[in-house]
Design a protein around this motif. Structure first.
Motif, short mmCIF file in Angstrom:
data_model
loop_
_atom_site.label_atom_id
_atom_site.label_comp_id
_atom_site.label_asym_id
_atom_site.label_seq_id
_atom_site.Cartn_x
_atom_site.Cartn_y
_atom_site.Cartn_z
N CYS A 20 -33.41 -49.92 -81.09
CA CYS A 20 -32.65 -49.50 -79.91
C CYS A 20 -31.16 -49.49 -80.25
CB CYS A 20 -32.93 -50.46 -78.76
SG CYS A 20 -31.80 -50.25 -77.37
N GLY A 22 -28.75 -49.67 -78.36
CA GLY A 22 -27.98 -50.54 -77.48
C GLY A 22 -28.05 -51.99 -77.89
N CYS A 23 -29.26 -52.51 -78.12
CA CYS A 23 -29.41 -53.95 -78.34
C CYS A 23 -30.08 -54.28 -79.66
CB CYS A 23 -30.19 -54.57 -77.19
SG CYS A 23 -31.91 -54.03 -77.20
ZN LIG Z 1 -32.08 -52.06 -76.03
#
Ligand SMILES: [Zn+2]
Ligand SMILES: [Zn+2]
Length: 242
Positions: A20, A22-23
């Motif tokens: 991911c 994002g994270c």
């Molecule tokens: Zn994420």
């Protein structure tokens, strides 16, 4: 050490599962956010302010307060998401984490906001050459290149130049931001011919107050651009200093 590890690291990168952006948790496909990050992000899909596209609470057809006070020079903003922790993480990875691959993900979202086959040019917001040397790439140009590949629209990375180094605009008020970017951008000598009266999509990673976009739009319009629409990954939605 780093040199010794490089070929090995490259081989491992192929075998690593997609993560991911994002994270960092493992996800099933490249350039996909995990469910948690996806749900945290505020994708901007509504029409919003008729002038700049900012999300508005009221009925459609309204105008936001900043546009009412002073209409922007540009002709609206098409942003994928509201600026928040995940959107920011992606920008930081792209800019400072030397992960230019994130540009592909951003471009995937932005290509949907462009009409393919439209007679328009993609122009990235330029970096000052010192910053370009320091970073090695212009993130806006990477995004623009990817949007161009996806939509077939021509990209003109050298059309706008940043001729003045600008201080960080964060924390400055509206008037101070406008002053800071005054005279910072210039069109290439052959810009008028290259634009040819077409519409321009001005590509950037983040849209904050519009000071940079307005300064660029003014230069592009002086060089004959019919319209300048900002195309960016994230826009700051609740900026009190805006
Ligand atoms: Zn994420
Ligand atoms: Zn507005």
């Amino acid at each position: 050490m780093a040199l010794f590890l490089q070929p090995f690291a490259a081989a491992v990168a192929f075998a690593l599962p997609p993560r991911c952006p994002g994270c960092g948790v493992v996800v099933d496909a490249d350039r996909r956010f995990c469910v948690r990050c996806w749900q945290t992000m505020d994708f901007l899909t509504g029409p919003g302010c008729i002038t700049c596209g900012a999300p508005l609470a009221g009925p459609p057809g309204g105008q936001c307060a900043p546009c009412m006070a002073e209409p922007p020079v540009h002709d609206g903003v098409r942003a994928a998401v509201a600026y928040g922790p995940i959107a920011r993480a992606l920008v930081l990875k792209l800019k400072y984490g030397r992960k230019p691959g994130q540009a592909a993900l951003i471009a995937e979202h932005l290509a949907r906001r462009v009409a393919p086959g439209e007679a328009a040019l993609l122009v990235p917001v330029p970096l000052h050459r010192w910053r370009l040397w320091g970073r090695g790439f212009n993130q806006a140009a990477l995004i623009a290149g990817r949007i161009g590949a996806a939509t077939g629209l021509p990209v003109a990375p050298e059309l706008l130049r940043r001729v003045k180094r600008t201080p960080p605009l964060r924390g400055l008020g509206r008037a101070a931001r406008a002053r800071a970017v005054q005279g910072a951008f210039r069109a290439a000598p052959d810009a008028r011919q290259r634009i040819g009266g077409r519409a321009v999509y001005l590509v950037d990673d983040v849209y904050t107050s519009g000071a940079t976009a307005n300064a660029c739009a003014a230069v592009l319009k002086r060089a004959g651009a019919a319209r300048v629409t900002v195309l960016c990954w994230a826009r700051v939605v609740h900026d009190e200093g805006d």
